[in-house]
Design an enzyme around this catalytic site. Structure first.
Site, PDB file in Angstrom:
ATOM      1  N   THR A  63      -7.243  37.898  -0.607  1.00 50.26           N
ATOM      2  CA  THR A  63      -5.902  37.323  -0.450  1.00 50.26           C
ATOM      3  C   THR A  63      -5.088  37.697  -1.692  1.00 50.26           C
ATOM      4  OG1 THR A  63      -6.696  35.236  -1.396  1.00 50.26           O
ATOM      5  CG2 THR A  63      -6.586  35.371   0.998  1.00 50.26           C
ATOM      6  N   LEU A  69     -17.549  30.979  -7.527  1.00 49.11           N
ATOM      7  CA  LEU A  69     -18.391  31.805  -8.393  1.00 49.11           C
ATOM      8  C   LEU A  69     -17.589  32.779  -9.250  1.00 49.11           C
ATOM      9  CD1 LEU A  69     -18.548  34.644  -6.669  1.00 49.11           C
ATOM     10  CD2 LEU A  69     -20.304  33.393  -5.423  1.00 49.11           C
ATOM     11  N   PHE A  74     -14.763  27.150 -21.636  1.00 48.40           N
ATOM     12  CA  PHE A  74     -13.405  27.695 -21.451  1.00 48.40           C
ATOM     13  C   PHE A  74     -12.462  27.279 -22.564  1.00 48.40           C
ATOM     14  CE2 PHE A  74     -13.002  30.164 -17.506  1.00 48.40           C
ATOM     15  CZ  PHE A  74     -14.355  30.204 -17.220  1.00 48.40           C
ATOM     16  N   CYS A 127      -8.529  36.679 -10.351  1.00 48.52           N
ATOM     17  CA  CYS A 127      -8.403  35.312  -9.826  1.00 48.52           C
ATOM     18  C   CYS A 127      -7.352  34.461 -10.525  1.00 48.52           C
ATOM     19  CB  CYS A 127      -9.756  34.627  -9.898  1.00 48.52           C
ATOM     20  SG  CYS A 127     -11.027  35.571  -9.058  1.00 48.52           S
ATOM     21  N   LYS A 159     -13.121  41.196 -18.694  1.00 45.16           N
ATOM     22  CA  LYS A 159     -14.201  40.443 -19.348  1.00 45.16           C
ATOM     23  C   LYS A 159     -15.460  41.304 -19.292  1.00 45.16           C
ATOM     24  CE  LYS A 159     -16.090  37.831 -15.469  1.00 45.16           C
ATOM     25  NZ  LYS A 159     -16.504  36.539 -14.974  1.00 45.16           N
TER      26      LYS A 159
END
Ligand code: UGA
Length: 378
Positions: free
Chosen positions: A30, A97, A196, A207, A268
């Site tokens: 999406t 995930l 985080f 994302c 990352k």
């Protein structure tokens, strides 16, 4: 998946897969719609239409794709319109995930969110996730719209956490504090949590950038603007460009004609994904200011090549460093955590390291004769 027979089969044809299945998972992309940032749902709707044609017996249509609130209603409407006779329930079951840790995250989820009001669907979903846990799988049953929103809220919250600590890092630099100590000092508070809170060049990937934007749009369209998320998006965008200015100032205010070595390009470690990677903005700014950029990444160079035509790609960290005026660590790959710093020092033209991931301890690096700049630490 055929739950009762505990059977997983593979086919390239949709129809035999759907026919007789207890559950059909939609797990298509999406992406952000070009121009307005809304999630592009065309793949989800196309899948729904195809599934409709093949439904046979009670089937749970599970949406794993990240979709805006109300998409489940639309999927249900599409299927109902094409197959008024079908016996089905549309369930939202968002995916949490991480790229590069997908199997581990799947096997040991913190929680599995399932959005449905249908009791038969609930039963099928419980059975599907039962093998994940010997005791009780951490299933959270909620309404379908709540489940859809939970996915976006989770990603937006994590993006906010990162952006918060990034701004605190900037303040640390101004007032002479250490962001890693601040992060530990607040993270040990269970209400905050230590994850985080690693300051860096800004979040990227497939994302957070896409989902924060889509949630922002949903908020605006619904008359409940999420001003914190809007600010996070703006602050993170500006941060990626600011990282190039950090390099420029480490080099005394100009990079024109200077050779800059970048270590790490992927958004990352442990992925070759270049989507919204901070390296893109950093390279564009440095090259735009007249620097000659050399780079190495263990996995992403093939993906990066067409996106950064101005960059010279190297074979390893040391050939990248050779003759450079500064070495910049952009992605914290393991290979860059234990560099032979004396060798790097002998290869660089100027002993400057800009560590955008705080991989090294300032004292260790300075002891070896480097001028060392990191994020949120003196
Ligand atoms: C993220 C979420 O972590 C997953 O739970 C979610 O399922 C996934 O998005 C998704 O929606 O599909 P992912 O994008 O694979 O997963 O990567 P993360 O490990 O979350 O990292 C995202 C970005 O944040 C990276 O650029 C990373 O460098 C940055 N980050 C992360 C920081 O700058 N600091 C941190 O402390 C953590």
């Amino acid at each position: 998946t055929n739950v009762r027979q505990n059977r997983l089969s593979f086919t390239t044809d949709l129809e035999p897969a759907v026919r007789g299945a207890d559950a059909v998972f939609i797990a298509v992309g999406t992406p952000s719609r070009r121009g307005d940032g809304h999630a592009d749902l065309s793949f989800v709707y196309a899948a729904s239409e195809k599934i409709a044609g093949a439904l046979d017996g009670f089937t749970v249509v599970v949406n794993k794709s990240t979709v805006p609130v109300g998409t489940g209603d639309e999927v249900e409407r599409i299927i109902r319109e094409l197959r008024p006779d079908a016996d089905f329930a549309v369930v939202s079951n968002p995916e949490f995930l991480r790229e590069g840790a997908a199997i581990e995250d799947f096997k040991r989820p913190d929680r599995v969110v399932i959005g449905t009001d249908d009791s038969r669907a609930r039963e099928v979903m419980s059975e599907i996730y039962r093998p994940l846990s010997l005791n009780q799988p951490p299933l959270v049953f909620v309404g379908r719209r709540t489940s859809e929103l939970t996915k976006y809220a989770a990603n937006a919250f994590l993006a906010t956490k990162i952006t918060f600590i990034n701004e605190v890092a900037d303040l640390c630099e101004k007032v002479g504090a250490d962001v890693q100590d601040v992060a530990r000092g607040i993270g040990l508070d269970n209400r905050i949590g230590g994850k985080f809170l690693h300051a860096g060049p800004g979040y990227g990937g497939s994302c957070f950038p896409k989902d924060t934007l889509a949630l922002m749009k949903t908020g605006q369209d619904s008359g409940a603007s999420l001003r914190i998320v809007e600010t996070v998006v703006a602050v993170n965008d500006a941060r990626k460009r600011a990282m190039a200015r950090k390099v420029i100032s480490a080099l005394g205010g100009s990079v024109r004609g200077k050779r800059i070595a970048l270590l790490g390009l992927a958004f990352k470690p442990n992925t070759d994904d270049m989507r919204d990677a901070p390296s893109l903005a950093i390279v564009a700014s440095l090259a735009g200011d007249g620097a000659k950029v050399y780079a190495y990444d263990p996995e992403s160079m093939e993906q990066a090549r067409p996106l950064m035509p101005e960059v010279t790609f190297c074979e390893d960290p040391y050939s990248t460093a050779e003759g450079a005026d500064a070495l910049v660590i952009v992605t914290e790959w393991d290979a860059f955590r234990a560099l032979d710093l004396d060798r790097v020092r002998s290869l660089l033209k100027q002993p400057i390291i800009v560590d955008l991931r705080n991989v090294y301890r300032p004292g260790d690096v300075r002891k070896r004769g480097f001028n060392y700049v990191s994020v949120g630490r003196r």
